[in-house]
Design a protein around this motif. Structure first.
Motif, PDB file in Angstrom:
ATOM      1  N   LEU A  37     -12.656  -8.131  -5.210  1.00 25.75           N
ATOM      2  CA  LEU A  37     -11.589  -8.800  -4.461  1.00 25.75           C
ATOM      3  C   LEU A  37     -10.252  -8.838  -5.205  1.00 25.75           C
ATOM      4  N   PRO A  38     -10.227  -9.047  -6.519  1.00 27.78           N
ATOM      5  CA  PRO A  38      -8.922  -9.037  -7.202  1.00 27.78           C
ATOM      6  C   PRO A  38      -8.364  -7.630  -7.470  1.00 27.78           C
ATOM      7  N   ASP A  39      -9.153  -6.601  -7.235  1.00 28.09           N
ATOM      8  CA  ASP A  39      -8.752  -5.222  -7.515  1.00 28.09           C
ATOM      9  C   ASP A  39      -7.731  -4.767  -6.474  1.00 28.09           C
ATOM     10  N   ARG A  40      -6.520  -4.473  -6.902  1.00 26.57           N
ATOM     11  CA  ARG A  40      -5.439  -4.117  -5.981  1.00 26.57           C
ATOM     12  C   ARG A  40      -5.645  -2.757  -5.324  1.00 26.57           C
ATOM     13  N   SER A  41      -6.554  -1.945  -5.832  1.00 25.12           N
ATOM     14  CA  SER A  41      -6.823  -0.651  -5.215  1.00 25.12           C
ATOM     15  C   SER A  41      -7.934  -0.746  -4.170  1.00 25.12           C
ATOM     16  N   HIS A  42      -8.441  -1.940  -3.951  1.00 27.34           N
ATOM     17  CA  HIS A  42      -9.554  -2.175  -3.040  1.00 27.34           C
ATOM     18  C   HIS A  42      -9.064  -3.041  -1.876  1.00 27.34           C
ATOM     19  N   GLU A  43      -9.414  -2.652  -0.666  1.00 28.04           N
ATOM     20  CA  GLU A  43      -9.061  -3.423   0.531  1.00 28.04           C
ATOM     21  C   GLU A  43     -10.349  -3.871   1.209  1.00 28.04           C
ATOM     22  N   PHE A  44     -10.411  -5.140   1.589  1.00 30.05           N
ATOM     23  CA  PHE A  44     -11.618  -5.664   2.224  1.00 30.05           C
ATOM     24  C   PHE A  44     -11.200  -6.727   3.235  1.00 30.05           C
ATOM     25  N   PHE A  45     -11.405  -6.405   4.512  1.00 31.68           N
ATOM     26  CA  PHE A  45     -11.050  -7.321   5.591  1.00 31.68           C
ATOM     27  C   PHE A  45     -12.293  -7.683   6.388  1.00 31.68           C
ATOM     28  N   VAL A  46     -12.297  -8.906   6.921  1.00 34.88           N
ATOM     29  CA  VAL A  46     -13.370  -9.335   7.808  1.00 34.88           C
ATOM     30  C   VAL A  46     -12.769  -9.750   9.147  1.00 34.88           C
ATOM     31  N   TYR A  47     -13.594  -9.663  10.176  1.00 37.81           N
ATOM     32  CA  TYR A  47     -13.236 -10.176  11.495  1.00 37.81           C
ATOM     33  C   TYR A  47     -14.024 -11.469  11.671  1.00 37.81           C
ATOM     34  N   LEU A  54     -18.032 -11.554  11.892  1.00 40.62           N
ATOM     35  CA  LEU A  54     -18.741 -10.657  12.792  1.00 40.62           C
ATOM     36  C   LEU A  54     -18.613  -9.180  12.418  1.00 40.62           C
ATOM     37  N   GLY A  55     -17.758  -8.881  11.438  1.00 42.12           N
ATOM     38  CA  GLY A  55     -17.595  -7.499  11.023  1.00 42.12           C
ATOM     39  C   GLY A  55     -16.752  -7.412   9.772  1.00 42.12           C
ATOM     40  N   PHE A  56     -16.785  -6.230   9.146  1.00 36.99           N
ATOM     41  CA  PHE A  56     -15.908  -6.009   7.993  1.00 36.99           C
ATOM     42  C   PHE A  56     -15.545  -4.549   7.867  1.00 36.99           C
ATOM     43  N   ILE A  57     -14.455  -4.322   7.150  1.00 35.91           N
ATOM     44  CA  ILE A  57     -14.054  -2.975   6.752  1.00 35.91           C
ATOM     45  C   ILE A  57     -13.683  -3.044   5.280  1.00 35.91           C
ATOM     46  N   MET A  71      -4.789   8.475  -0.436  1.00 42.51           N
ATOM     47  CA  MET A  71      -5.392   8.016   0.820  1.00 42.51           C
ATOM     48  C   MET A  71      -6.161   6.725   0.575  1.00 42.51           C
ATOM     49  N   LEU A  72      -6.519   6.076   1.655  1.00 43.05           N
ATOM     50  CA  LEU A  72      -7.536   5.038   1.597  1.00 43.05           C
ATOM     51  C   LEU A  72      -8.835   5.689   2.050  1.00 43.05           C
ATOM     52  N   ASN A  73      -9.908   5.399   1.350  1.00 41.60           N
ATOM     53  CA  ASN A  73     -11.229   5.921   1.652  1.00 41.60           C
ATOM     54  C   ASN A  73     -12.086   4.764   2.155  1.00 41.60           C
ATOM     55  N   VAL A  74     -12.480   4.833   3.418  1.00 39.68           N
ATOM     56  CA  VAL A  74     -13.304   3.772   3.997  1.00 39.68           C
ATOM     57  C   VAL A  74     -14.706   3.858   3.409  1.00 39.68           C
ATOM     58  N   LEU A  75     -15.138   2.772   2.814  1.00 43.04           N
ATOM     59  CA  LEU A  75     -16.479   2.692   2.234  1.00 43.04           C
ATOM     60  C   LEU A  75     -17.477   2.123   3.224  1.00 43.04           C
ATOM     61  N   GLY A  76     -16.990   1.289   4.119  1.00 44.10           N
ATOM     62  CA  GLY A  76     -17.868   0.692   5.115  1.00 44.10           C
ATOM     63  C   GLY A  76     -17.076   0.050   6.231  1.00 44.10           C
ATOM     64  N   LEU A  77     -17.557   0.253   7.441  1.00 41.67           N
ATOM     65  CA  LEU A  77     -17.037  -0.422   8.631  1.00 41.67           C
ATOM     66  C   LEU A  77     -18.250  -0.802   9.453  1.00 41.67           C
ATOM     67  N   VAL A  78     -18.396  -2.072   9.720  1.00 41.14           N
ATOM     68  CA  VAL A  78     -19.574  -2.527  10.457  1.00 41.14           C
ATOM     69  C   VAL A  78     -19.212  -3.744  11.297  1.00 41.14           C
ATOM     70  N   VAL A  79     -19.843  -3.814  12.454  1.00 39.81           N
ATOM     71  CA  VAL A  79     -19.708  -4.948  13.358  1.00 39.81           C
ATOM     72  C   VAL A  79     -21.114  -5.413  13.715  1.00 39.81           C
ATOM     73  N   SER A  80     -21.302  -6.703  13.789  1.00 40.62           N
ATOM     74  CA  SER A  80     -22.597  -7.261  14.160  1.00 40.62           C
ATOM     75  C   SER A  80     -23.088  -6.621  15.459  1.00 40.62           C
ATOM     76  N   GLU A  81     -24.350  -6.259  15.485  1.00 43.06           N
ATOM     77  CA  GLU A  81     -24.911  -5.589  16.664  1.00 43.06           C
ATOM     78  C   GLU A  81     -24.735  -6.416  17.930  1.00 43.06           C
TER      79      GLU A  81
END
Length: 141
Positions: A37-47, A54-57, A71-81
């Motif tokens: 979370l403190p890493d400025r090269s890392h982006e992490f958002f939740v819905y 209910l989800g995160f990217i 670029m930004l490289n998406v490591l994960g995108l998920v939404v609750s089923e």
């Protein structure tokens, strides 16, 4: 509402990671969030809706000698089923795209398993194109 992830989201992030196919303990998620979370090269958002995540990217800065742009490289995108198909994933992608623009990053890349046809359609609907085919290899040390 979309917001930055917090350590207190660990329980939901653990459950959502399993939806992506990554079973991990909440203790490990907390450890990773503390580091990332403190890493400025890392982006992490939740819905979040009604105090429930209910989800995160999650994405990281991607820089390679063979690439002319950062670029930004998406490591994960998920939404609750339970709430898939309601536009949450699109909102998360849009939030990441806005963050990329704020950072003057001109491209977002992501990988998606060959069997994830619905995900491929989702990405194409949001303007992403497939330009590469690959296998992933890993060696545990």
């Amino acid at each position: 509402m979309i917001r930055r992830a917090k350590r207190s989201d660990s329980e939901a992030i653990t459950a959502l990671s399993a939806v992506l196919g990554y079973v991990i303990s909440e203790a490990d998620v907390i450890k990773n969030l503390t580091r990332l979370l403190p890493d400025r090269s890392h982006e992490f958002f939740v819905y979040e809706k009604e105090n429930q995540v209910l989800g995160f990217i999650e994405a990281e800065t991607y820089e390679a000698v063979y690439s002319p742009e950062v670029m930004l490289n998406v490591l994960g995108l998920v939404v609750s089923e339970a709430v898939q198909g309601q536009g949450i994933g699109g909102h998360l992608l849009q939030a990441l795209e806005e963050r990329a623009r704020e950072r003057n990053i001109q491209a977002i890349r992501l990988n998606s398993g060959v069997q994830r046809h619905a995900a491929h359609h989702f990405y194409e609907q949001h303007g992403y194109t497939s330009n590469h085919s690959q296998k992933r290899f890993i060696k545990m040390l």
